[in-house]
Structures are given as C-alpha cells and as structure tokens.
Design a protein around this motif. Structure first.
Motif, PDB file in Angstrom:
ATOM      1  N   TYR A 207       1.460  -7.935  -6.801  1.00 31.53           N
ATOM      2  CA  TYR A 207       2.056  -7.700  -5.478  1.00 31.53           C
ATOM      3  C   TYR A 207       1.144  -6.803  -4.627  1.00 31.53           C
ATOM      4  CZ  TYR A 207       6.680  -9.725  -6.568  1.00 31.53           C
ATOM      5  OH  TYR A 207       7.711 -10.576  -6.872  1.00 31.53           O
ATOM      6  N   VAL A 208       0.574  -5.811  -5.294  1.00 30.58           N
ATOM      7  CA  VAL A 208      -0.326  -4.920  -4.547  1.00 30.58           C
ATOM      8  C   VAL A 208      -1.581  -5.677  -4.129  1.00 30.58           C
ATOM      9  CG1 VAL A 208      -1.778  -2.846  -4.721  1.00 30.58           C
ATOM     10  CG2 VAL A 208       0.572  -2.806  -5.597  1.00 30.58           C
ATOM     11  N   ARG A 209      -2.170  -6.413  -5.054  1.00 31.22           N
ATOM     12  CA  ARG A 209      -3.393  -7.180  -4.739  1.00 31.22           C
ATOM     13  C   ARG A 209      -3.159  -8.197  -3.631  1.00 31.22           C
ATOM     14  NH1 ARG A 209      -7.380  -6.908  -8.529  1.00 31.22           N
ATOM     15  NH2 ARG A 209      -6.750  -6.015 -10.528  1.00 31.22           N
ATOM     16  N   LEU A 210      -2.063  -8.912  -3.778  1.00 21.05           N
ATOM     17  CA  LEU A 210      -1.849 -10.075  -2.905  1.00 21.05           C
ATOM     18  C   LEU A 210      -1.086  -9.733  -1.625  1.00 21.05           C
ATOM     19  CD1 LEU A 210      -1.021 -12.636  -5.732  1.00 21.05           C
ATOM     20  CD2 LEU A 210      -3.077 -12.587  -4.325  1.00 21.05           C
ATOM     21  N   HIS A 211      -0.932  -8.451  -1.399  1.00 22.27           N
ATOM     22  CA  HIS A 211      -0.298  -7.989  -0.150  1.00 22.27           C
ATOM     23  C   HIS A 211       1.118  -8.554   0.025  1.00 22.27           C
ATOM     24  CE1 HIS A 211      -3.968  -6.102   1.728  1.00 22.27           C
ATOM     25  NE2 HIS A 211      -4.464  -6.777   0.727  1.00 22.27           N
ATOM     26  N   PHE A 212       1.850  -8.546  -1.035  1.00 22.53           N
ATOM     27  CA  PHE A 212       3.272  -8.878  -0.890  1.00 22.53           C
ATOM     28  C   PHE A 212       3.898  -7.795  -0.010  1.00 22.53           C
ATOM     29  CE2 PHE A 212       4.887 -12.226  -3.901  1.00 22.53           C
ATOM     30  CZ  PHE A 212       3.643 -12.778  -4.181  1.00 22.53           C
ATOM     31  N   SER A 213       5.084  -8.076   0.495  1.00 22.52           N
ATOM     32  CA  SER A 213       5.684  -7.141   1.453  1.00 22.52           C
ATOM     33  C   SER A 213       5.895  -5.760   0.818  1.00 22.52           C
ATOM     34  CB  SER A 213       7.029  -7.683   1.941  1.00 22.52           C
ATOM     35  OG  SER A 213       7.996  -7.525   0.929  1.00 22.52           O
ATOM     36  N   TYR A 214       5.890  -4.762   1.644  1.00 23.24           N
ATOM     37  CA  TYR A 214       6.055  -3.392   1.145  1.00 23.24           C
ATOM     38  C   TYR A 214       7.371  -3.255   0.377  1.00 23.24           C
ATOM     39  CZ  TYR A 214       6.882   1.560   0.862  1.00 23.24           C
ATOM     40  OH  TYR A 214       7.167   2.796   0.377  1.00 23.24           O
ATOM     41  N   ALA A 215       8.416  -3.853   0.920  1.00 24.00           N
ATOM     42  CA  ALA A 215       9.732  -3.750   0.263  1.00 24.00           C
ATOM     43  C   ALA A 215       9.674  -4.312  -1.158  1.00 24.00           C
ATOM     44  CB  ALA A 215      10.779  -4.493   1.087  1.00 24.00           C
ATOM     45  N   GLU A 216       8.933  -5.416  -1.329  1.00 23.53           N
ATOM     46  CA  GLU A 216       8.839  -6.023  -2.671  1.00 23.53           C
ATOM     47  C   GLU A 216       8.021  -5.137  -3.611  1.00 23.53           C
ATOM     48  OE1 GLU A 216       9.037 -10.774  -2.280  1.00 23.53           O
ATOM     49  OE2 GLU A 216       7.550  -9.828  -0.985  1.00 23.53           O
TER      50      GLU A 216
END
Lengths: 437, 224
Positions: B162-171
């Motif tokens: 999630y951090v690498r792939l720029h998932f939403s901040y909430a996720e």
C-alpha cells in the motif's frame, strides 16, 4: 453405481481441488501427479466382508504375535516352524530392536494387507505390509467427494460409511499413547505420499511434524514449539522408513531421522507406529510361513489363503520352480512397489535361463508363486468400459482391539496386459464399497 | 492442538504475505491495465519502479503477459501464488483441506486466465478465491496462533504494498492499525521501535508522502 460414470469429470475436478496427488521421482526429479480415479467402485457384499474381516483380524493378530516372539523368545524358530535363516537374513530384521517391548505389546498398528480375488471368487492374500502401508487417504477422500457430487447413488445403495478412518486411526494412536501429543512424522513435502501424511494429520487432529521439529532429551521426545514451550510427544505415527528413523541407531547418514529416538522408544516414553523392525514379518519370504504362524500362535486354521508359493531355498520347491518357471511369477524379496516382479511367461528363452541361474545362485532372494488370474473389474478408459486387473489393500488397525476398516484401496492396472497395479507404475484407484446388507 | 514449530510459524507468516501479495498486486495490475485503455501510454515501468522489481519486460505487452504468468519471473503473480501454495500445502493440518482448496482453485484459475478472452474476469475470480481462503482460515484454522501469524504476515505485506503503490492514506492508516493490533498476538519477536517508526511515518498524509521510503525501511527491519 454405474451412474457415477457420468459424474467422472466433476469428481476428478473435486479431487484436483483438494490436491489428491502422489509424488513420483523420474530422472531424479520430483513430479506430483493426480492419482487416476475410476468412479466405478469395487463392491464387496456384507457376508463376503464379514468373512474377509475375520480372516484379516486373524492374520494380523498372528503377525503381531510373530513379531513379539521374534524380538524376544523366538519360540517359533526353536520349535522349527520358521527356519532361523529366513529371519536373520531378512533385510527387515533389525537386531537393534531385540528385546524391545512396544507399548501395549503392539507391533503392527496399521497393517495394509493386499488381497486379490480370483476368477472363481476366492480371495488370496498377496502381500502383508506392516511397515508404513499407504493408501487409506485416497478412498477416504474419494468417498467424501463422490457423496458430495452424487448423493443419490448413496441413497440407492446401502454402503457402510468409510469416513471413520480418521477416528479409527486416532483411537489406535491413543491406545498406545505414552502421554503427550500425537504426531504424524513425515520425511517432508517431497515424499511420494505427502498428501496422505498431511490429510491424515488433519483427519486425526494430530500434528504433522517434520524430522527437525522433534528432539529427544533425557529419553523423552519433544516437539519443538516456536514459542519456546516444547510439547512432550506420546505417540509418533511415523511415515519414515526404519533405516532413516534414528541416525544414531540405524543409518548414520540419515538427515531425516530424529537422533536418540530409539532410546526414548526403548525407555517406553514414546510409541512408534508401526514399530521399527516390522519388516521381518512382511518379508516376501516370511509370507510363506504366515499360515503356519496362525496355526502356531492362535491354534486356528487360516481363514484366508496365501497364493500358492514356493521357496527356492527348499530343494523340493527349487526343483519345481526351475522346471515350471514359465508358468510362475517370480518376486525379488528385496523389492517393493511392484518392482522386481517377473512373469516367467514373458521371458525369452535366454532370459528364462538367466533367471534360473540367478535362482540357483541366490535362492533366498526369490519366491515363486502360481499366477492367480484376478477377477477383472470394470473400469472406464476414455469413456469406454474395459476390464482391468485390480487388487485390494485392506487396512487393519490394532489398538485396544484389532479392527478392519470397512473400505480399502482398490488399485487397478491401466495396462490391459499387466497384473501390476501400483500407482508408481501408472495404476489407478477405485473406492471400495462394503455393503451394509 | 496448539503446538506450532518454528518452521510452521514461518510458513504461516509467509503464507499470509504471499496470499496478500497476490491479492494486492492483482488489484494493482487490474487498475494499471484499465488506465492503459484510455491513456495508451507506457505506464508499466513506473509500476515496476514503485514495486521495487526489476524491469525485465521491455514492453508493456510483455509486462502484462509475463507479470501474471511467467513462473521464471520471481516477481510475477504466478510465482507469488506458487510460493503461497508451497507454504499452504505443508499446513493442511493447521488450515484445513477446505482452506487449501481455495489456493488450488486460484492456481487453476490463473492458468485458465492465460488463454481466456475475459482475463480480467478470471482475475476477479482469483480475488474471490483469496477472499474465500481468508474466510475459510478464519473459520477453520486450528488455532488462534495460526490465524495471528498469518494475519501478521498479511498486514506486513499489505503495508509494504500500500505504501509503495500509493494506495489511499485511509487504507494505509487502516492497515497499519491492523498490523499493530495483530503483531503482538502473533508471538513473533519484533522491533517495537520500528513499529513506532512506521506509525510516525504515517501520522498524516503529508508526512507519509515525505517518508514513504523511511516507512518501507522500518517495515523491512521489523523482524530483524
């Protein structure tokens, strides 16, 4: 039951889903493949199974008595029933096991007895497997999945439920448990029967252990737990061959053994199922003497017959074997899995002579049997019903009592010319239905 | 039951990681594939960069094929699924045959997707099987420890991706708190300061955007 055929694809899909596979090594490479399943079961009527059950219990009880005797007083040798050279020259006889009395005196907890039914309906014992007989998991899961795919067939036929194998096995393990957890010891992921090891662990609620998970301290076996709290092991259903079980007692080069395991076993702190050293009783040469064991230990007449067998070690038998080799099947006693089996009729004159020379040179190495013409079973092949040779591996469990699982592994040859049914040689399997009435 | 060997604990952890890797990379793959429909420009190289995997593909077309199906590519989905299976198959007694069967089904579906004309729908089915796998594990796993170890692995992997792939901040924030609550229950020794460091890196969206690499570094040292 033939209506099952139309559900073949659905059943096979289920078998693939649940990973019903066996491993095989070819050219030093491990391959996993589906075990071909034929949906048409072998059907054993209730009365016939009652007869088989009595005979199997009798045979396994005698074999257990033999093992207890051979590793202690050896009365059967002293009384001249079994020649001592047959015992001591057997590769399955382990002098390291002399004097050890296993928990509750049981040596063969899970016996896989191979039978064939001749064309006249008579059953014959082909082989006893008292070390690590495999195969129960296949009809067990096949039944489960077949019931799911076509329950109507099971409404229409009154069949004894075979899904209690896990319970029977767990009870058998508990009957000899020396106080501790139950483990099934597998050599690892790349063993041919790994599916079975893991499936039986699940069905018995036991822990599937790899060799490195176990260690021995002060003659007690422990399971190495990741949280630093080792668990005492009370019973090990081992699926590792005797010679690899403990490098300090057997093969020192074994990397899959548990050092000092035999000391813990000798001290009575852990049960090993089946006990090491059982190979002396399922040796192809010793097989000849099993009916005599039944008479000797149980004072009963054998209920089930051996296939007519000759031991070239005896002069009279050797003369007969050499004169009739082309009519007989010759088995190398050191081989298993369908290997080392030669039909005299298939040999050229030159090869026949070579075999005769070999038998004369090493008579203890071979047994010869009359060919039993198995009753063929109907099997589907590419959508066509064909007749194929098949055997039956019955599973006999000895714990508090000796019981026969009301099912078994029916293996069939996929080669119309062959009597060899082993999965390692391309054979398939069927479920075995025991009718309840 | 309840006794779990060190090796099994590792297999549980990695089973959690690999199943999550398959799940999240498939999701990312689907989004990327969809983006190329309109934009018709090369996007895969950036994906490789953010994933931290070597660009061995040479073209977008090769990437879309090989990233799914090339078992010789250790970054591919099929390789991750194979690794998930390698860990799952030795845990049948812990996770149940039923749970294991969903991994089999996902593998079979991935094979089918290769020749399918409705590939994205096949990929959707794999996600369904993985959801079913996790539901089955929740229901059937023999022990709480097993569930905790697997979920710990799952949330470590999820945080990483999630951090690498720029998932939403909430996720990202949600997966951090899931990891935080699970890691203590798993019983694996971990570096508490690294966990706190990750927390500091994601204190707000702005801070996360400035500290992605630091968060990933802390995550990598969590069990060192």
């Amino acid at each position: 039951m033939f209506e099952l055929v139309e559900h073949t694809a659905a059943i096979n899909k289920q078998l693939a889903r649940y990973g019903v596979r066996f491993g095989i090594y070819k050219n030093n490479e491990f391959h996993e493949q589906l075990f071909p399943f034929d949906t048409i079961p072998r059907v054993i009527p209730a009365e016939e199974f009652d007869f088989l059950e009595k005979g199997l219990i009798q045979r396994v009880n005698a074999l257990n008595a033999f093992l207890a005797d051979i590793y202690s007083e050896k009365k059967i040798i002293a009384d001249g029933i079994v020649p001592e050279e047959f015992v001591y020259s057997s590769s399955g006889y382990l002098p390291q096991c002399e004097g050890i009395v296993p928990p509750n005196g049981i040596f063969s907890h899970i016996s896989g007895i191979d039978l064939v039914q001749a064309e006249d309906g008579e059953w014959y014992i082909l082989e006893d497997n008292l070390r690590i007989p495999s195969g129960a998991s296949y009809p067990l899961i096949a039944r489960e999945l077949t019931r799911r795919v076509c329950p109507d067939v099971f409404y229409a036929n009154k069949i004894r439920d075979n899904r209690n194998y896990g319970d029977l096995l767990r009870e058998t393990m508990e009957a000899v448990n020396c106080g501790g957890i139950r483990v099934i010891l597998t050599p690892g992921r790349y063993n041919a029967a790994f599916f079975e090891h893991s499936y039986l662990a699940e069905k018995t609620g036991s822990i599937l252990a790899m060799p490195q998970d176990l260690y021995v301290e002060d003659n007690v076996v422990y399971y190495r737990s990741y949280d630093g709290n080792p668990q005492r092991v009370g019973v090990i259903y081992r699926r590792i061959s005797d010679e690899y079980l403990d490098p300090l007692t057997f093969l020192p080069e074994s990397l899959i053994g548990v050092p000092h395991l035999m000391e813990a076993y000798k001290a009575g702190n852990v049960a090993i199922m089946n006990t090491p050293g059982n190979g002396v009783a399922d040796d192809k040469g010793i097989y000849y003497f099993v009916p005599k064991m039944i008479q000797y230990y149980l004072k009963e007449e054998p209920i089930l017959k051996n296939a007519p067998t000759y031991l070239p070690m005896y002069e009279e038998d050797r003369v007969y074997v050499l004169e009739n080799l082309e009519k007989l099947v010759i088995k190398d006693v050191a081989e298993a899995g369908g290997y080392g089996v030669v039909f005299g009729r298939d040999l050229s004159a030159e090869k026949l002579q070579e075999m005769k020379n070999l038998i004369q040179k090493e008579p203890r190495r071979f047994i010869a049997q009359e060919i039993i013409y198995f009753k063929d079973l109907t099997t589907m092949e590419d959508g066509v019903a064909v007749e194929r040779k098949a055997d039956l591996r019955a599973f006999v469990l000895t714990g508090k009592t000796t019981r026969v699982w009301a099912s078994g592994l029916t293996r069939f040859s996929r080669n119309p010319e062959s009597f060899v049914v082993n999965s390692s040689q391309g054979g398939g399997f069927k479920d075995t239905w025991v009718l309840s009435r | 039951m309840g006794a779990i060997s060190l090796e099994k604990s590792q297999q549980m952890y990695w089973l959690g990681r690999y199943t999550e890797r398959v799940f999240t990379t498939l999701q990312a793959y689907t989004i990327l594939f969809d983006e190329t429909v309109d934009e018709r420009q090369v996007l895969y190289d950036k994906f490789c960069q953010t994933m931290g995997i070597p660009d061995v593909y040479g073209s977008q077309a090769v990437f879309f094929e090989n990233f799914l199906f090339d078992s010789n590519d250790s970054s591919s989905v099929v390789s991750s699924l194979d690794r998930a299976f390698d860990n799952a198959v030795v845990l049948r007694d812990e996770i149940s045959s039923e749970s294991l069967s969903y991994i089999h089904l996902a593998m079979e579906q991935l094979q089918m997707a290769r020749t399918s004309r409705e590939r994205l729908l096949d990929l959707q089915s794999i996600l369904d099987y993985l959801y079913a796998f996790w539901g089955s594990v929740d229901d059937r796993a023999n022990s709480e420890v097993c569930r905790n170890l697997m979920k710990c692995g799952r949330y470590v992997e999820r945080m990483d991706l999630y951090v690498r792939l720029h998932f939403s901040y909430a996720e990202v924030e949600r997966s951090y708190y899931k990891l935080r609550s699970r890691i203590g229950k798993a019983g694996m020794p971990y570096q508490e300061e690294m966990l706190d460091c990750i927390g500091e890196c994601i204190i707000s969206e702005e801070v996360l955007n400035e500290n992605r690499q630091k968060a990933l570094n802390c995550l990598a040292q969590l069990f060192s």
